[in-house]
Design a protein around this motif. Sequence first.
Motif, PDB file in Angstrom:
ATOM      1  N   PHE A  31      -4.282   7.164   0.596  1.00 55.31           N
ATOM      2  CA  PHE A  31      -3.553   5.935   0.349  1.00 55.31           C
ATOM      3  C   PHE A  31      -4.225   5.154  -0.768  1.00 55.31           C
ATOM      4  CE2 PHE A  31      -6.401   2.804   2.156  1.00 55.31           C
ATOM      5  CZ  PHE A  31      -7.052   3.455   3.203  1.00 55.31           C
ATOM      6  N   SER A  39       1.113   5.503   0.395  1.00 52.42           N
ATOM      7  CA  SER A  39       0.401   6.619   1.016  1.00 52.42           C
ATOM      8  C   SER A  39       1.127   7.934   0.772  1.00 52.42           C
ATOM      9  CB  SER A  39       0.289   6.415   2.534  1.00 52.42           C
ATOM     10  OG  SER A  39      -0.407   5.239   2.850  1.00 52.42           O
ATOM     11  N   LEU A  60      -1.588  -0.243   7.122  1.00 49.73           N
ATOM     12  CA  LEU A  60      -1.077   1.130   7.108  1.00 49.73           C
ATOM     13  C   LEU A  60       0.045   1.356   8.112  1.00 49.73           C
ATOM     14  CD1 LEU A  60      -4.322   3.233   6.513  1.00 49.73           C
ATOM     15  CD2 LEU A  60      -2.690   2.360   4.832  1.00 49.73           C
ATOM     16  N   THR A  69       0.858  -1.174   0.000  1.00 50.37           N
ATOM     17  CA  THR A  69       0.000   0.000   0.000  1.00 50.37           C
ATOM     18  C   THR A  69       0.902   1.234   0.000  1.00 50.37           C
ATOM     19  OG1 THR A  69      -1.846  -1.071   1.135  1.00 50.37           O
ATOM     20  CG2 THR A  69      -1.639   1.317   1.387  1.00 50.37           C
ATOM     21  N   LEU A  96      -2.199  11.929   7.455  1.00 48.83           N
ATOM     22  CA  LEU A  96      -2.339  11.012   6.327  1.00 48.83           C
ATOM     23  C   LEU A  96      -3.303  11.643   5.332  1.00 48.83           C
ATOM     24  CD1 LEU A  96      -1.960   8.296   4.871  1.00 48.83           C
ATOM     25  CD2 LEU A  96      -3.795   7.377   6.312  1.00 48.83           C
ATOM     26  N   HIS A 144       1.453  11.614   2.865  1.00 46.57           N
ATOM     27  CA  HIS A 144       1.258  12.302   4.130  1.00 46.57           C
ATOM     28  C   HIS A 144       1.715  13.749   3.959  1.00 46.57           C
ATOM     29  CE1 HIS A 144       1.348   8.258   6.174  1.00 46.57           C
ATOM     30  NE2 HIS A 144       2.076   8.000   5.104  1.00 46.57           N
TER      31      HIS A 144
END
Length: 118
Positions: A50, A35, A103, A33, A47, A37
């Motif tokens: 994602f 992401s 996550l 995964t 965050l 930020h």
Amino acid sequence: QVQLVESGGGLVQPGGSLRLSCVASGFTFSSYTMSWHRQAPGRERELVAFIRSTEDRTDYADSVKGRFTISRDNAKNTVYLEMNSLKPEDTAVYYCSADTDGLEIIYWGQGTQVTVSS
């Protein structure tokens, strides 16, 4: 050697757009995964969005829903963040990360500065 290299930040006027890129190397990008930020001075890290490793399922912070779009190209080991209708409060350093499905952050990039100002 694991690397996540962000680019595409800069100075933009309110209402403008930017596209951030994060190129990964040194690990199996398609298995993670990914992401985005951000962290503004004096504020906690947030965050932003994602995208899952499979099925391209995405989610966004309420503050950016409808304005930002996360996508990935596994053939290029790259994750993108398309940012539209930018606001001054979007000003921050933006980081990408490679995460577990839960996550948990495994790898971080060095960040790219986004400044929204007239």
